[in-house]
Design an enzyme around this catalytic site. Structure first.
Site, PDB file in Angstrom:
ATOM      1  N   ASP A  47       0.848  -1.197   0.000  1.00  0.00           N
ATOM      2  CA  ASP A  47       0.000   0.000   0.000  1.00  0.00           C
ATOM      3  C   ASP A  47       0.887   1.251   0.000  1.00  0.00           C
ATOM      4  O   ASP A  47       2.111   1.147   0.174  1.00  0.00           O
ATOM      5  CB  ASP A  47      -0.886  -0.059   1.261  1.00  0.00           C
ATOM      6  CG  ASP A  47      -1.924   1.034   1.281  1.00  0.00           C
ATOM      7  OD1 ASP A  47      -2.301   1.533   0.203  1.00  0.00           O
ATOM      8  OD2 ASP A  47      -2.360   1.413   2.394  1.00  0.00           O
TER       9      ASP A  47
ATOM     10  N   GLU B 155       2.471   4.992  -4.033  1.00  0.00           N
ATOM     11  CA  GLU B 155       2.380   5.928  -5.183  1.00  0.00           C
ATOM     12  C   GLU B 155       3.700   6.652  -5.429  1.00  0.00           C
ATOM     13  O   GLU B 155       3.973   6.936  -6.604  1.00  0.00           O
ATOM     14  CB  GLU B 155       1.248   6.938  -4.942  1.00  0.00           C
ATOM     15  CG  GLU B 155      -0.131   6.318  -4.978  1.00  0.00           C
ATOM     16  CD  GLU B 155      -0.420   5.371  -3.820  1.00  0.00           C
ATOM     17  OE1 GLU B 155       0.070   5.643  -2.702  1.00  0.00           O
ATOM     18  OE2 GLU B 155      -1.092   4.358  -4.024  1.00  0.00           O
TER      19      GLU B 155
ATOM     20  N   ASP C 251      -9.036   3.730  -1.791  1.00  0.00           N
ATOM     21  CA  ASP C 251      -9.976   4.164  -0.753  1.00  0.00           C
ATOM     22  C   ASP C 251     -11.270   4.710  -1.335  1.00  0.00           C
ATOM     23  O   ASP C 251     -11.450   5.915  -1.486  1.00  0.00           O
ATOM     24  CB  ASP C 251      -9.307   5.215   0.138  1.00  0.00           C
ATOM     25  CG  ASP C 251      -8.105   4.627   0.871  1.00  0.00           C
ATOM     26  OD1 ASP C 251      -7.976   3.384   0.889  1.00  0.00           O
ATOM     27  OD2 ASP C 251      -7.304   5.399   1.403  1.00  0.00           O
TER      28      ASP C 251
END
Ligand code: GLC
Length: 789
Positions: A405, A408, A479
Site C-alpha cells: 500500500d 504511489e 480508498d
C-alpha cells in the site's frame, strides 16, 4: 521539432527516420503492432512495462518504399505512412484509414470569466492543461468510443473526458473530476465503426490524455518529460487489442486457487484475539472465508517487517491456528521505512545507500504512518533484491501473501519534490521519472521475494501500478467510500482495468470510508461475488462491516452471494487460466464480447463474467427491479429458468437477496459443492451445469498452488454440447491427464431438460430427474452422453 523528412534506413525490425531538426524510428513489433519512438530523453527506450522477450515480438516481413510525400511501411496487416514533421498515419491492409495524426495545433475550447471570485468561496477553478513538450494529436471522426486507462473515475466510455497519469493517494471521495487516482496505465482502446485499435504511451513521466474533451476534431496524449514512445495496436476487434496489448506488457499469471476465495479486512484487526474472533465468527455463521488481512496495526510502531509484541505475541502460532481453520494471513507492507536508528531495516538500508536521496546525496525524508520515513529506491536492482529478501521475515511467521500500500508513493508532508534522486539501475534520474513506476517496482520485488521463499505462485496486492504490473500483482481500487455512487462506479472501474490488462482486481467491498448501510453492503457483495478479487475492507473508525454486525436479512443475503461465488470458483479459476493465456479478464464490459452492438457501448451498470454469464446487479438504494439489456442470443434467467431471446431490454425482478444473472444457452458451467474454504475437502465430483444449446468449454484442474501445471501437471477437459430435435448430445473429453489427484466423477446437471432416456457411449446409463433438470454421474474419464426428451 521534426521538420522535413530527409532520409531513412532499415535496421532489423526498425526503420530509422531522419528529419531536419530530429530523428525517430518506427519498429515493427508484429504485423498488427508498431512502435513509434523518438529519443527525447534517452537514446533507447527503457521500458518498465515491456520486457525484451515479450510475447508480442515476432519476426515478420515488412516492406518500405518511398512514395510521393511520405514513406510507406507495410506489414501483412498494416500500412503505415510517415510524413514530414514525423506525422504517422496507420491504415489497414485494404487501405482503410485506422488512426491518422491530426494536422495542426491544439485548439481548446474557451473558458470564460475570472475564476478567483469562485475560488474565494472554495471552488476549484477548472483549467485547461498547458501545452506539453510531447503531444500526439490524433484525428477524431466523431463516432469513436474510448476504453481502458485503468480504473479512472467516470463512465466506461471515456470520450469527452480528460485524465492524467500521476499516481495519487487522494482519499477524498473519488468523483469524475479526479483526473488521477493511484494507478498509471497509459493505454486506451479506440472503438470505431470499422475497427478497434489501442494506443499505449509508454512514458512513465506524468502523462496527459484528452479524449476529445477540449476539441472534438482530435484527441491527444502528451507529457512534459521522457521520450516520444508509443505503440499502435490493431484489433480489429476489441478482444484482439487486449490480447495484443497483454502480449506486449504481460499477462496476469494464474493465481493460487485460495486467493479467489473471500478475503476479510479492516483497518485494523488487532490484537490477535480479535483476529481469532473474526475467524470464528465466519465459521459460526457459515460464511466462507479464505483470508484475513492485517492492516498497519500489527506492526511495532508501523515499522515494516516487524510485529507488535504485545498485540501479536506469537504470530507463528496465530497463523497456524488460522491455517487449521482454513484461513490464511495477509499482512500489509508499505514502502515508507521509519527513520529510526536501531531499527534493523532502516540501519541496513541507510548503511547500504538503499534509500532515495536529495540532490546532495542525503537520504530524503517525508512523513507517512511511522512519522519521519525514508523511501527505498526500488529503481535499483540491489534494493529490489534486498526488499525481496525481507519478505522472508513475514513468510517465516506463516503469512501467505503481501499487501503493498501507499506506494504511489504517498507522503503526508507534501508531495515528494521532483528532484528526489533515484539510482535507476545505473542511469540516475529523479522522481519525475520514477514516481509512476515506484509501486510497479515495489510489487515486482515483493513478487520475486515470495517466489524465492515459497516456490509457489505469489500473492501480492498493490494499490499503485504502472502498465505491466499485472505480471506481479493483483490490485484493488484504493480508498472508495460506502456510497451507492461508488458501488456503481466500481463496475466501469473494474471492467476498464480488465481491458487495461489487469485481470485480477477488486475494490473494497462495502466501501472503505464512511458507514455502509445494510442494503448497500448486500448489493455490494452481489457485485463483489463476481470480482476476481473479493475483499471486504473498511477504514478505521467506521462501523463494523462484517455481515453479522447487521441484521439477519443482511447476513443471509451476504451468505447467499458468497456461497454462489464459492460454487462457481472453478469457473473463475478457468477464467484466470484464460487470462494467463490471452490477457482477457474475468470481469468484462459487454462491449468486449459484442462490439458490433452499439446498445452496449456505454453499458456500465451490468457486465459479463467470462463470456457466459451476464450479471445485472442493483446499484441504487431501494430498487427491487431494473432494466437489463440482453445482447443477441438466447439467455436463461438463472433464477426462474425462463428462456429469453436477446437483442432487447427486459425488466428483471430483484428482491434484496437477488442479483439478476443470465446464462447464455449453450453454456457448460463447472461448479463445486459448498465449501467453507478452498482446501476444506477434496473435490471428488465436479458439477457441470449444462444449459441446453450449442457450445463448448475447456476446464482446467490442478493442485491450485504450485507451478507444476507449467510442466504438464494438470488435467484439461473439453466439454461440448449440441442440442437438436429434442436430443442433447454432451461430450465430456479428458484431453490432458497430468494431475493424478483429480476428480473421479463428473455430475452433469442439465437445466430445464427432463430426459426420457440417456446413454453414455451408446450404453444406457442411470439418470435422475429432479425439478425439471436431469442429473447423470459419469466417470471423469468422460464419454459421449446422449439425452433424449
Ligand atoms: C490506506 C489504504 C487502506 C488502508 C489504510 C491503512 O488508506 O488504502 O486500504 O486500510 O491505508 O493502512
Amino acid at each position: 521539432m521534426w521538420k522535413k523528412r530527409i532520409g531513412y534506413e532499415k535496421e532489423g525490425r526498425r526503420i530509422n527516420l531522419q528529419f531536419e531538426g530530429g530523428e525517430g524510428w518506427i519498429e515493427i513489433v508484429n504485423p498488427w503492432v508498431i512502435h513509434v519512438f523518438a529519443p527525447l530523453h534517452t537514446q533507447e527506450p527503457e521500458s518498465r512495462a515491456v520486457e525484451p522477450n515479450a510475447l508480442a515480438f515476432e519476426e515478420c516481413e515488412y516492406r518500405v518504399s518511398e512514395r510521393e510525400g511520405h514513406l510507406e511501411i507495410a506489414t501483412e496487416q498494416l500500412t503505415v505512412r510517415a510524413y514530414d514533421h514525423f506525422y504517422v498515419d496507420v491504415y489497414d491492409a485494404s487501405g482503410t484509414p485506422l488512426c491518422l495524426d491530426h494536422r495542426g495545433e491544439r485548439n481548446p475550447f474557451q473558458r470564460r470569466g475570472n475564476t478567483s471570485i469562485a475560488e474565494d468561496e472554495g471552488h476549484t477553478a477548472m483549467k485547461t492543461s498547458n501545452k506539453h513538450t510531447i503531444e500526439v494529436l490524433k484525428s477524431m471522426e466523431g463516432e469513436e468510443k474510448f476504453y481502458g486507462l485503468g480504473d479512472k473515475t467516470g463512465p466506461l466510455n471515456k470520450k469527452g473526458y480528460e485524465y492524467e497519469m500521476w499516481n495519487t493517494d487522494d482519499p477524498s471521495p473519488h468523483v469524475e473530476s479526479h483526473k488521477a487516482l493511484y494507478k498509471s496505465i497509459p493505454f486506451f482502446i479506440t472503438l470505431k465503426e470499422r475497427a478497434a485499435y489501442g494506443l499505449f504511451f509508454d512514458n512513465p513521466f506524468k502523462t496527459f490524455f484528452d479524449l476529445g474533451k477540449e476539441n472534438s476534431d482530435y484527441y491527444y496524449f502528451g507529457a512534459d518529460g521522457g521520450n516520444l514512445d508509443y505503440y499502435f495496436i490493431h484489433g480489429p476487434s476489441v478482444k484482439d487489442v487486449v490480447i495484443r496489448y497483454t502480449a506486449l506488457t504481460g499477462r496476469t499469471p494464474l493465481p493460487q486457487l485460495w486467493t479467489l476465495g473471500a478475503h476479510q479486512s479492516r483497518w485494523s484487526y488487532a490484537p490477535e484475539s480479535r483476529v481469532l474472533e473474526i475467524a470464528e465468527k465466519f465459521r459460526e455463521h457459515d460464511l466462507p472465508l479464505d483470508a484475513i488481512h492485517l492492516d498497519i496495526d500489527y506492526m511495532d510502531g508501523y515499522r515494516v517487517f516487524t510485529w507488535d509484541n504485545e498485540r501479536f505475541p506469537d504470530p507463528v502460532a496465530l497463523s497456524a491456528r488460522l491455517q487449521d481453520m482454513g484461513i490464511r494471513l495477509i499482512t500489509i507492507i508499505d514502502p515508507g521505512v521509519k527513520k529510526d536508528q536501531g531499527y534493523a531495516v532502516y540501519d541496513e538500508g541507510l548503511e547500504k545507500g538503499y534509500f532515495a536521496t536529495d540532490t546532495d546525496g542525503i537520504t530524503y525524508v517525508n512523513k507517512v504512518w511511522p512519522g519521519d520515513s525514508v523511501y527505498p529506491d526500488f529503481s535499483d536492482e540491489p534494493v529490489r533484491k534486498w526488499w525481496a529478501s525481507l519478505q522472508k521475515t513475514m513468510l517465516d511467521t506463516g503469512v501467505a501473501g503481501i499487501w503493498n500500500d501507499m506506494n504511489e508513493p504517498a507522503s503526508f508532508n507534501g508531495p515528494l519534490p521532483d528532484d528526489v534522486q533515484f539510482k535507476n539501475d545505473g542511469r540516475p534520474t529523479d522522481h519525475r521519472e520514477i514516481h509512476n513506476v515506484y509501486g510497479h517496482l515495489m510489487s515486482k520485488a515483493t513478487f520475486d521475494g515470495l517466489l524465492q521463499t515459497t516456490g509457489k505462485r505469489p500473492f501480492v496486492i498493490t494499490r499503485a501500478v504502472y502498465a505491466g504490473t499485472q505480471k506481479y500483482s493483483t490490485v484493488w481500487t484504493g480508498d472508495n467510500q460506502s456510497f451507492w455512487e461508488h458501488l456503481r462506479m466500481s463496475i466501469p472501474q473494474l471492467t476498464n482495468l480488465g481491458l487495461s490488462g489487469f485481470a485480477f482486481s477488486g475494490c473494497d467491498v462495502g466501501g472503505f470510508s464512511h458507514d455502509a448501510t445494510p442494503e448497500l453492503l448486500v448489493r455490494w457483495v452481489q457485485v463483489g461475488a463476481f470480482s476476481p478479487l473479493f475483499r471486504n475492507h473498511t477504514a478505521i473508525g467506521t462501523r463494523d462491516q462484517e455481515p453479522w454486525a447487521y441484521d439477519e436479512d443482511t447476513l443471509n443475503a451476504y451468505r447467499q452471494a458468497m456461497k454462489l461465488r464459492y460454487r462457481i470458483l472453478p469457473y473463475l479459476y478457468d477464467l484466470m487460466r484464460e487470462a494467463e493465456q490471452t490477457g482477457l479478464a474475468p470481469m468484462r464490459p459487454l462491449v468486449l464480447e459484442y462490439p458490433e452492438d452499439s446498445a452496449v457501448h456505454e453499458l456500465d451498470d451490468q457486465f459479463l463474467f467470462g463470456s457466459q454469464l451476464l450479471v445485472a446487479p442493483i446499484v441504487e438504494q431501494g430498487k427491487r427491479n431494473r432494466a437489463v439489456y440482453l445482447p443477441e442470443g438466447t439467455w436463461i434467467d438463472d433464477r426462474t429458468g425462463e428462456k429469453i431471446e436477446g437483442g432487447k431490454t427486459i425488466v428483471a425482478e430483484a428482491p434484496l437477496d437477488v442479483c439478476p444473472i443470465y446464462v447464455r444457452a449453450g453454456t457448460l458451467l463447472p461448479a463445486y459443492p459448498d465449501r467453507r474454504y478452498v482446501g476444506e475437502r477434496k473435490i471428488e465430483e465436479l458439477l457441470l451445469y449444462v444449459y441446453p444449446g450449442d457450445g463448448e468449454y475447456t476446464h482446467f484442474e490442478d493442485d491450485g498452488e504450485s507451478y507444476d501445471y507449467r510442466d504438464g501437471g494438470y488435467n484439461e477437459y473439453k466439454f461440448s454440447q449440441q442440442h437438436q430435435n429434442g436430443q442433447l448430445k454432451v461430450k465430456l473429453e479428458h484431453v490432458h491427464a497430468g494431475y493424478n489427484e483429480g476428480y473421479t466423477h463428473i455430475r452433469t446437471v442439465v437445466h430445464g431438460f427432463t430426459a426420457k432416456s440417456a446413454t453414455l457411449d451408446g450404453q444406457p446409463i442411470e439418470f435422475e430427474s429432479e425439478e425439471g433438470n436431469t442429473a447423470i454421474v459419469v466417470p471423469a474419464s468422460g464419454g459421449e452422453l446422449i439425452l433424449t426428451l
